[in-house]
Motif scaffolding. Structure first.
Motif, short mmCIF file in Angstrom:
data_model
loop_
_atom_site.label_atom_id
_atom_site.label_comp_id
_atom_site.label_asym_id
_atom_site.label_seq_id
_atom_site.Cartn_x
_atom_site.Cartn_y
_atom_site.Cartn_z
N GLY A 19 13.75 24.51 -5.70
CA GLY A 19 13.20 24.24 -4.57
C GLY A 19 13.10 25.67 -3.73
O GLY A 19 13.30 25.69 -2.45
N PRO A 21 11.97 28.29 -1.50
CA PRO A 21 11.15 28.28 -0.22
C PRO A 21 9.69 28.51 -0.50
O PRO A 21 8.90 28.10 0.29
CB PRO A 21 11.98 28.93 0.85
CG PRO A 21 13.38 28.80 0.28
CD PRO A 21 13.37 28.91 -1.15
N VAL A 24 8.04 26.04 -2.37
CA VAL A 24 7.94 24.79 -1.45
C VAL A 24 6.61 24.82 -0.49
O VAL A 24 5.61 23.91 -0.40
CB VAL A 24 9.12 24.34 -0.79
CG1 VAL A 24 8.93 23.38 0.16
CG2 VAL A 24 10.10 24.04 -1.79
N TYR A 32 2.00 21.04 5.91
CA TYR A 32 3.14 21.27 6.74
C TYR A 32 2.69 20.93 8.13
O TYR A 32 3.17 20.30 8.88
CB TYR A 32 3.79 22.34 6.49
CG TYR A 32 5.03 22.72 7.36
CD1 TYR A 32 6.20 21.95 7.25
CD2 TYR A 32 4.87 23.42 8.44
CE1 TYR A 32 7.14 21.86 7.78
CE2 TYR A 32 6.05 23.52 9.49
CZ TYR A 32 7.15 22.94 9.04
OH TYR A 32 8.24 22.94 9.90
N SER A 87 6.60 32.83 2.35
CA SER A 87 5.34 32.17 1.50
C SER A 87 3.95 32.75 1.63
O SER A 87 3.59 32.97 2.87
CB SER A 87 5.31 30.72 1.96
OG SER A 87 4.06 30.09 1.75
N GLN A 129 17.42 26.49 4.02
CA GLN A 129 17.44 26.71 2.59
C GLN A 129 18.24 28.18 2.15
O GLN A 129 18.20 28.64 1.29
CB GLN A 129 16.03 26.81 2.00
CG GLN A 129 15.68 25.33 1.64
CD GLN A 129 14.38 25.38 1.17
OE1 GLN A 129 13.24 25.48 1.75
NE2 GLN A 129 14.12 25.00 -0.03
N GLN A 171 8.47 17.95 -2.23
CA GLN A 171 8.90 18.76 -2.98
C GLN A 171 10.34 18.87 -2.99
O GLN A 171 11.09 18.81 -1.79
CB GLN A 171 8.62 20.20 -2.03
CG GLN A 171 7.08 20.27 -1.73
CD GLN A 171 6.29 20.33 -3.05
OE1 GLN A 171 6.45 21.26 -3.99
NE2 GLN A 171 5.05 19.78 -3.16
N ASP A 172 10.94 19.30 -4.19
CA ASP A 172 12.51 19.51 -4.27
C ASP A 172 12.74 20.56 -3.49
O ASP A 172 12.17 21.55 -3.50
CB ASP A 172 12.87 19.98 -5.82
CG ASP A 172 12.39 18.52 -6.73
OD1 ASP A 172 12.33 17.54 -6.19
OD2 ASP A 172 12.55 18.81 -7.85
N VAL A 173 14.02 20.25 -2.79
CA VAL A 173 14.38 21.30 -1.96
C VAL A 173 16.03 21.19 -1.88
O VAL A 173 16.77 20.34 -2.40
CB VAL A 173 14.19 21.10 -0.32
CG1 VAL A 173 12.74 21.59 -0.15
CG2 VAL A 173 14.58 19.52 -0.11
#
Length: 224
Positions: A19, A21, A24, A32, A87, A129, A171-173
């Protein structure tokens, strides 16, 4: 796998691949922004911040995401905005959408911040995160980066969870946060006075989203 609503306008990089960031929010991109565009609490928080800023203030936007609504509102009001996000995709979108602000693709944990260099700092859902020690250290650094009397706005999902593996918008976080009273204690311990706070429930506009608690704090660095 259980789901948890973890809102982050870009989040700070973690060192493992679960996950991440960057991954993600690279994957989410403009989706988003669409999911959170209807947040009246976020916009009300921005309005409150704008009311407290002097013309041409220098503002740091931590986890700047697509640049909207935070950087766009601040730059549109004539303030000097620096957005930092991990990101590359988000930074690219923000640079196109908000040309009046500056954006950097960087890990805020490792970004040098000069003491007293900002009039305000925004941290809208950008801590989730990070580990608890990292969150605590970052808030202290951000408080020092404010001029005396400067403003810090922090919003988070106030849950007593640490290293929780969940799913956010598909999304896996991995999420870590504090209960609301511990978030307040965190900012006060950094030398910030809490001037206003609001707790709301918000459901992002996404098929996988569930209602999530949100806490907004408006704080001021104590005068020297």
């Amino acid at each position: 796998m259980p789901r948890i609503g973890t809102r982050g306008t870009g989040c700070v990089l973690v060192d493992d691949d679960h996950g991440s960031p960057a991954a993600v929010f690279d994957a989410l991109g403009g989706e988003y922004e669409k999911a959170f565009a209807s947040s009246s609490a976020h916009r009300a928080s921005l309005d409150r911040l704008l009311e407290g800023l002097a013309p041409g203030s220098r503002v740091l936007d931590v986890g700047s995401g697509t640049g909207r609504p935070t950087a766009a509102a601040l730059a549109g009001a004539g303030h000097r905005v620096l957005g930092v996000d991990v990101s590359p995709v988000m930074v690219g979108i923000a640079s196109r959408q908000v040309p009046g602000a500056e954006f950097r693709c960087a890990d805020i944990r490792r970004t040098p911040l000069e003491d007293g260099s900002f009039d305000a700092v925004c941290v809208y859902f950008a801590l989730l995160q990070m580990s608890r020690p990292e969150q605590s250290e970052l808030v202290r650094r951000l408080a020092r980066a404010l001029r005396p009397g400067g403003l810090l706005v922090l919003a988070t999902v106030p849950l007593d969870v640490e290293g929780f593996d969940g799913v956010f918008m598909g999304q896996d976080v991995r999420v870590t946060s504090f209960a609301a009273e511990d978030v307040v204690a965190l900012v006060r311990g950094a030398g910030l006075a809490v001037e206003w706070q609001e707790s709301v429930m918000f459901t992002p506009a996404h098929p996988d989203a569930r209602p999530e608690p949100q806490l907004f704090l408006h704080c001021r660095r104590e005068e020297a």
